[in-house]
Scaffold this motif. Sequence first.
Motif, PDB file in Angstrom:
ATOM      1  N   GLN A 546      -5.787   6.073   8.893  1.00 58.20           N
ATOM      2  CA  GLN A 546      -4.487   5.621   8.392  1.00 58.20           C
ATOM      3  C   GLN A 546      -4.612   4.754   7.139  1.00 58.20           C
ATOM      4  OE1 GLN A 546      -5.304   4.925  11.848  1.00 58.20           O
ATOM      5  NE2 GLN A 546      -4.522   6.992  12.210  1.00 58.20           N
ATOM      6  N   ILE A 547      -5.787   4.134   6.980  1.00 54.05           N
ATOM      7  CA  ILE A 547      -5.973   3.186   5.872  1.00 54.05           C
ATOM      8  C   ILE A 547      -7.216   3.601   5.081  1.00 54.05           C
ATOM      9  CG2 ILE A 547      -6.420   0.772   5.244  1.00 54.05           C
ATOM     10  CD1 ILE A 547      -5.145   0.035   8.026  1.00 54.05           C
ATOM     11  N   MET A 548      -7.059   3.707   3.759  1.00 53.65           N
ATOM     12  CA  MET A 548      -8.237   3.920   2.915  1.00 53.65           C
ATOM     13  C   MET A 548      -8.467   2.668   2.093  1.00 53.65           C
ATOM     14  SD  MET A 548      -9.157   6.593  -0.137  1.00 53.65           S
ATOM     15  CE  MET A 548      -9.618   7.976   0.888  1.00 53.65           C
ATOM     16  N   VAL A 549      -9.612   2.033   2.320  1.00 55.78           N
ATOM     17  CA  VAL A 549     -10.013   0.859   1.552  1.00 55.78           C
ATOM     18  C   VAL A 549     -10.993   1.352   0.488  1.00 55.78           C
ATOM     19  CG1 VAL A 549     -11.067  -1.420   1.627  1.00 55.78           C
ATOM     20  CG2 VAL A 549      -9.704  -0.623   3.561  1.00 55.78           C
ATOM     21  N   ALA A 550     -10.683   1.108  -0.776  1.00 52.48           N
ATOM     22  CA  ALA A 550     -11.476   1.736  -1.847  1.00 52.48           C
ATOM     23  C   ALA A 550     -11.536   0.864  -3.088  1.00 52.48           C
ATOM     24  CB  ALA A 550     -10.851   3.086  -2.208  1.00 52.48           C
ATOM     25  N   THR A 551     -12.452   1.237  -3.976  1.00 55.05           N
ATOM     26  CA  THR A 551     -12.442   0.660  -5.321  1.00 55.05           C
ATOM     27  C   THR A 551     -11.668   1.633  -6.212  1.00 55.05           C
ATOM     28  OG1 THR A 551     -14.517   1.753  -5.841  1.00 55.05           O
ATOM     29  CG2 THR A 551     -14.647  -0.508  -5.010  1.00 55.05           C
ATOM     30  N   THR A 552     -11.733   1.426  -7.520  1.00 56.84           N
ATOM     31  CA  THR A 552     -10.920   2.244  -8.419  1.00 56.84           C
ATOM     32  C   THR A 552     -11.436   3.673  -8.538  1.00 56.84           C
ATOM     33  OG1 THR A 552     -12.215   1.358 -10.240  1.00 56.84           O
ATOM     34  CG2 THR A 552     -10.104   0.324  -9.806  1.00 56.84           C
ATOM     35  N   VAL A 553     -12.420   4.044  -7.727  1.00 56.67           N
ATOM     36  CA  VAL A 553     -12.896   5.426  -7.710  1.00 56.67           C
ATOM     37  C   VAL A 553     -11.740   6.378  -7.379  1.00 56.67           C
ATOM     38  CG1 VAL A 553     -13.589   5.519  -5.289  1.00 56.67           C
ATOM     39  CG2 VAL A 553     -14.823   6.866  -6.964  1.00 56.67           C
ATOM     40  N   ILE A 554     -10.692   5.869  -6.717  1.00 58.07           N
ATOM     41  CA  ILE A 554      -9.557   6.735  -6.374  1.00 58.07           C
ATOM     42  C   ILE A 554      -8.471   6.708  -7.441  1.00 58.07           C
ATOM     43  CG2 ILE A 554      -9.928   6.480  -3.879  1.00 58.07           C
ATOM     44  CD1 ILE A 554      -7.197   4.769  -4.071  1.00 58.07           C
ATOM     45  N   GLU A 555      -8.756   6.118  -8.584  1.00 52.15           N
ATOM     46  CA  GLU A 555      -7.750   6.052  -9.648  1.00 52.15           C
ATOM     47  C   GLU A 555      -7.226   7.445  -9.996  1.00 52.15           C
ATOM     48  OE1 GLU A 555      -7.546   4.783 -14.327  1.00 52.15           O
ATOM     49  OE2 GLU A 555      -9.126   3.945 -13.088  1.00 52.15           O
ATOM     50  N   VAL A 556      -8.129   8.419 -10.036  1.00 51.38           N
ATOM     51  CA  VAL A 556      -7.697   9.792 -10.254  1.00 51.38           C
ATOM     52  C   VAL A 556      -8.291  10.670  -9.158  1.00 51.38           C
ATOM     53  CG1 VAL A 556      -7.468   9.636 -12.750  1.00 51.38           C
ATOM     54  CG2 VAL A 556      -9.676  10.215 -11.782  1.00 51.38           C
ATOM     55  N   GLY A 557      -7.629  11.787  -8.895  1.00 53.07           N
ATOM     56  CA  GLY A 557      -8.239  12.813  -8.065  1.00 53.07           C
ATOM     57  C   GLY A 557      -7.963  12.753  -6.590  1.00 53.07           C
ATOM     58  N   VAL A 558      -7.036  11.917  -6.143  1.00 52.52           N
ATOM     59  CA  VAL A 558      -6.697  11.920  -4.720  1.00 52.52           C
ATOM     60  C   VAL A 558      -5.206  12.198  -4.590  1.00 52.52           C
ATOM     61  CG1 VAL A 558      -6.698  10.614  -2.576  1.00 52.52           C
ATOM     62  CG2 VAL A 558      -8.511  10.242  -4.227  1.00 52.52           C
ATOM     63  N   ASN A 559      -4.879  13.246  -3.842  1.00 49.91           N
ATOM     64  CA  ASN A 559      -3.477  13.640  -3.703  1.00 49.91           C
ATOM     65  C   ASN A 559      -3.162  13.798  -2.221  1.00 49.91           C
ATOM     66  OD1 ASN A 559      -0.933  14.619  -3.931  1.00 49.91           O
ATOM     67  ND2 ASN A 559      -1.482  16.566  -4.862  1.00 49.91           N
ATOM     68  N   VAL A 560      -2.591  12.748  -1.642  1.00 45.64           N
ATOM     69  CA  VAL A 560      -2.234  12.771  -0.222  1.00 45.64           C
ATOM     70  C   VAL A 560      -0.739  12.463  -0.112  1.00 45.64           C
ATOM     71  CG1 VAL A 560      -2.735  11.813   2.065  1.00 45.64           C
ATOM     72  CG2 VAL A 560      -4.554  11.938   0.351  1.00 45.64           C
ATOM     73  N   PRO A 561       0.107  13.497  -0.004  1.00 43.79           N
ATOM     74  CA  PRO A 561       1.563  13.272   0.013  1.00 43.79           C
ATOM     75  C   PRO A 561       2.030  12.315   1.112  1.00 43.79           C
ATOM     76  CG  PRO A 561       1.078  15.598  -0.313  1.00 43.79           C
ATOM     77  CD  PRO A 561      -0.228  14.932  -0.017  1.00 43.79           C
ATOM     78  N   ASN A 562       1.261  12.244   2.235  1.00 42.67           N
ATOM     79  CA  ASN A 562       1.677  11.380   3.339  1.00 42.67           C
ATOM     80  C   ASN A 562       1.369   9.905   3.084  1.00 42.67           C
ATOM     81  OD1 ASN A 562       2.783  11.084   6.032  1.00 42.67           O
ATOM     82  ND2 ASN A 562       0.708  10.526   6.648  1.00 42.67           N
ATOM     83  N   ALA A 563       0.533   9.604   2.064  1.00 40.75           N
ATOM     84  CA  ALA A 563       0.216   8.201   1.736  1.00 40.75           C
ATOM     85  C   ALA A 563       1.386   7.619   0.953  1.00 40.75           C
ATOM     86  CB  ALA A 563      -1.076   8.125   0.940  1.00 40.75           C
ATOM     87  N   SER A 564       2.029   6.611   1.522  1.00 40.72           N
ATOM     88  CA  SER A 564       3.257   6.092   0.898  1.00 40.72           C
ATOM     89  C   SER A 564       3.128   4.643   0.438  1.00 40.72           C
ATOM     90  CB  SER A 564       4.421   6.199   1.885  1.00 40.72           C
ATOM     91  OG  SER A 564       4.171   5.372   3.010  1.00 40.72           O
ATOM     92  N   VAL A 565       1.965   4.009   0.683  1.00 39.26           N
ATOM     93  CA  VAL A 565       1.804   2.599   0.289  1.00 39.26           C
ATOM     94  C   VAL A 565       0.493   2.428  -0.487  1.00 39.26           C
ATOM     95  CG1 VAL A 565       1.697   0.196   1.055  1.00 39.26           C
ATOM     96  CG2 VAL A 565       3.069   1.843   2.339  1.00 39.26           C
ATOM     97  N   MET A 566       0.589   1.812  -1.651  1.00 41.18           N
ATOM     98  CA  MET A 566      -0.592   1.455  -2.441  1.00 41.18           C
ATOM     99  C   MET A 566      -0.614  -0.064  -2.552  1.00 41.18           C
ATOM    100  SD  MET A 566      -3.243   1.787  -4.397  1.00 41.18           S
ATOM    101  CE  MET A 566      -3.423   3.541  -4.670  1.00 41.18           C
ATOM    102  N   ILE A 567      -1.661  -0.674  -2.007  1.00 46.32           N
ATOM    103  CA  ILE A 567      -1.822  -2.126  -2.115  1.00 46.32           C
ATOM    104  C   ILE A 567      -2.983  -2.390  -3.074  1.00 46.32           C
ATOM    105  CG2 ILE A 567      -2.430  -4.250  -0.885  1.00 46.32           C
ATOM    106  CD1 ILE A 567      -1.059  -2.847   1.605  1.00 46.32           C
ATOM    107  N   ILE A 568      -2.752  -3.155  -4.127  1.00 41.66           N
ATOM    108  CA  ILE A 568      -3.800  -3.450  -5.110  1.00 41.66           C
ATOM    109  C   ILE A 568      -4.143  -4.927  -5.011  1.00 41.66           C
ATOM    110  CG2 ILE A 568      -4.459  -3.366  -7.543  1.00 41.66           C
ATOM    111  CD1 ILE A 568      -2.279  -1.192  -7.904  1.00 41.66           C
ATOM    112  N   GLU A 569      -5.348  -5.214  -4.523  1.00 41.62           N
ATOM    113  CA  GLU A 569      -5.807  -6.594  -4.390  1.00 41.62           C
ATOM    114  C   GLU A 569      -6.251  -7.141  -5.751  1.00 41.62           C
ATOM    115  OE1 GLU A 569      -5.686  -8.556  -1.911  1.00 41.62           O
ATOM    116  OE2 GLU A 569      -5.452  -7.303  -0.113  1.00 41.62           O
TER     117      GLU A 569
END
Length: 701
Positions: A546-569
Motif C-alpha cells: 500500500q505504501i512505496m517509500v522511495a527516493t527520487t528514482v521514481i520521479e519518472v517511469g512509474v504509472n500506478v493509477p490506484n496511487a492517489s497520494v504523493m507525500i514529499i518529505e
Amino acid sequence: MFATNLDTPLVYLKGVGPKRAELLQKELGISTYEQLLNHYPFRYIDRTRFYKINELNPEMPLVQVVGKIISKEIVGEKQKKRIVAKFADETGTMDLVWFQSLKWVEENVMRGTTYIAFGKPALFGSSFSISHPDLETYPRQTGITGNLTLQPIYHTSEKMKKGFLDSKGIQKLVHHIIELHINEVRETLPSYVLEKYKLISRRDALIHVHFPANTTMLQHAERRLKFEELFFIQLQLLHNKQLRSLKYKGALFNTVGDKVNIFYKTMLPFDLTNAQKRVIKEIRLDTQRGSQMNRLIQGDVGSGKTVVALMSMLLANDNGYQACMMAPTEILARQHYQSLIDLLKGELVNIGILTGNTTKKQRTILHQQLESGEIDILVGTHALIEDKVQFKNLGLVVIDEQHRFGVEQRAKLWRKNVIPPHILVMTATPIPRTLAMTLYGDLDVSVIDELPVGRKPIETLHLYESQRLRMFGFMKQEIAKGRQVYIVYPLIEESKKLDLMHLEAGIEQMRFEFPLPNYQISKVHGQMPNADKQYEMQQFIDGKSQIMVATTVIEVGVNVPNASVMIIENAERFGLSQLHQLRGRVGRGAEQSYCILMSGNKLGPNSKLRLETMVKTNNGFEISEIDLQLRGPGDITGTQQSGVLELKMANLAKDQIILQEARNTVIEIFGKDAMLELPENILLKNYLSKKARAIALDKIS
C-alpha cells in the motif's frame, strides 16, 4: 568580427606579462584583447553618493567619504604591524588602516592631501575605520573612462587576486585596451537593425559597459550587447534549421493505413484531447514534406504524450518503416514498453525492448528480427545506439526526456538509416518559452496543453513537521479507501551536513505507524540491485503493497493509477521542477489525488515561494517560469545543454522582450534574404562563415 590587433595575445598588453597571461587563461579562459573586452562587469558600485563621517553606521555595505589625511603612523611590530592614518572632514575623524603593502602606503599616501576614501566602515568602540580603503585624489580626474561614478566590478578568483589581478587590476587592463584599441572595434550588426531598435554602436557599447558615464548610458550599452548576443544565437539556430530542411530529405509518410485507423477507431481507450489532435496533425504535415522532421513535444506530466508518440510510430509502420523509442532509464523504457503493449493489446505490430539487462540470447534474436523487419517498434535505453543494433528501414526516432542524452548519443540513432529518420523529441519537463526559443530554436515545437478528459487536478497541501500526525491520519483514510501512497525522501542515508529525515529512518517510522499485517511497505532507491528494485515496484504496481517509500528514482517511469497520494518529505530541499515531476506520479486515475509537501518549520524566502507555487498551481509552464526566475537557465537544463546558455550579458529570465525582438528580426531577415546574399547582410553572412560548425549528422538539437 574584429580587426587583427584585437586578436593579439594578452601577454603583450602593458601590465600583463607571461605569468598574468597564464593566470587569465587558466582562471577565466581569456587569452586575447578581444576576450578581455568581452569580460563584462557583473555589477557596479555607485560612486555618486558621498557620506560625512558623522553619517556612518556599521550596517552600511560600502561608502565613500571626502576628507584629509591629518596624521599617519606605523603601529605594532612583525605580524601585527600596520599603518593607521587619521582621516578628517568637517564633521569628525576616523581611521584608515593598512595591514599589507605598507611600503607603498608609506611612500604614496600623503599627509595634508584630500582624498576620496572608499570601503566598508567598521565600528571599534566609538570610532569608525575602513581597512584597506580605495583612495583617489579629490577632485577625481576624468578621461575616456568617464568619472567612474559607476565603478565596474569583475569576476576574478583567489589565485588571480594573489597575482594582483583583482577587480581593480582587471579594470586597469580593460582601460588600457579601450584607450589604445577601441577604434579597431568593428560593427557586427547591420545598420538597418541598429536603426530599427535604436541600438548604439558596438564601440560605444563596449566603452559604456565597462566605464559608464551614467546609468542611462549603461542601460543603452547593456541593451545593445544583450540584443547582439541573443540575435546571433537565433541567427545560428534558424540558419541551422533552414539548412537542415534544404539538405536532409525525409521519408514520406503519405499513407494513413490500417494500423493507425484500427488503433484509433477500436483500441484507443479514451477520446483524444484537441491538443493531442493538433500535435498529431502537425506531425502528419511534417512527414509529408519530404524533408526530415525535427519536432519537440512539450507536455505536462499525464498530458498524453505516449499516445501521440504511438500514433506517430504506427504512421511510420503504415508507410513501411520501423520506429524506435529511446528513454534515459531502464525503469522508464520498461514503463513505455508496457504502456504500448497495453494500448495495443499485443496486436497490430510487433514491439521489442532492448536494455542493458537484455540477455545475450535475447539480443541475438532481437538483432535478427530488427534486420529482417519483423520488429516494427523497438523500445530501449542507451543500448539502442550500439553499433550492433541495425534496422531494416528506420523511419522515426522518438526520444523521451532528451535533455538526459548527450548530442553524440542521439546522433548515433540518426545515422541508422540512409535517409535520416524523422526525429520526435518529448519532454515532460515544461520549459519556459524563452528557454525553449534558445535551447530548441532550431526545432519545431508542439505543446500539449490539455489534460485528458476525466482527469481531476491534483490537490496540493503544504504541512509543517509539527503537523505530521495530521499527515499520518490522512494516509490511513486513503489506504482504507483502497488507495496507495508514495512517500519520497531526498536521502538514502543520514547526512552529517543536512538535517534531513532519511529514507531508512522514514521506513522505521512507517513500520511503527503502519504495522503488519494490515499494511505492506515497498522500498525503492537508486543503490538497490535492479532485480530488487523491479520486484519492489511490481509489488506496488500489483497492489500487494500500500505504501512505496522511495527516493527520487521514481520521479519518472512509474504509472500506478490506484496511487492517489504523493507525500514529499523535506520538500524545501527539492527544486520546483522536481517537485512538479514527483507530483505527476499521482492523478493518473479517475479518483481525486493529493500531494502533501512536508517541510521543516523554518523556511527561507525561496523555499517558501517554491512550496507556495506548488500549492497554488498545477500548471507546469507557470511553474517553469518561476523556476527560471529562481534558479537560472543553466540549473534547469543541466550540463548537457550548458554550452548553449553561456550568456555573458543576456538573462533569459529577464530579457524575454529582447529575445523575442531578436528572433523576430532573424525570421524577417531570412524571409527576405534566405541565403544572406544582399549587400546589407554581408556582416551576417561573414559571421556564419566564421562560426560555421558543419551542420552534419551529429547535430540534432
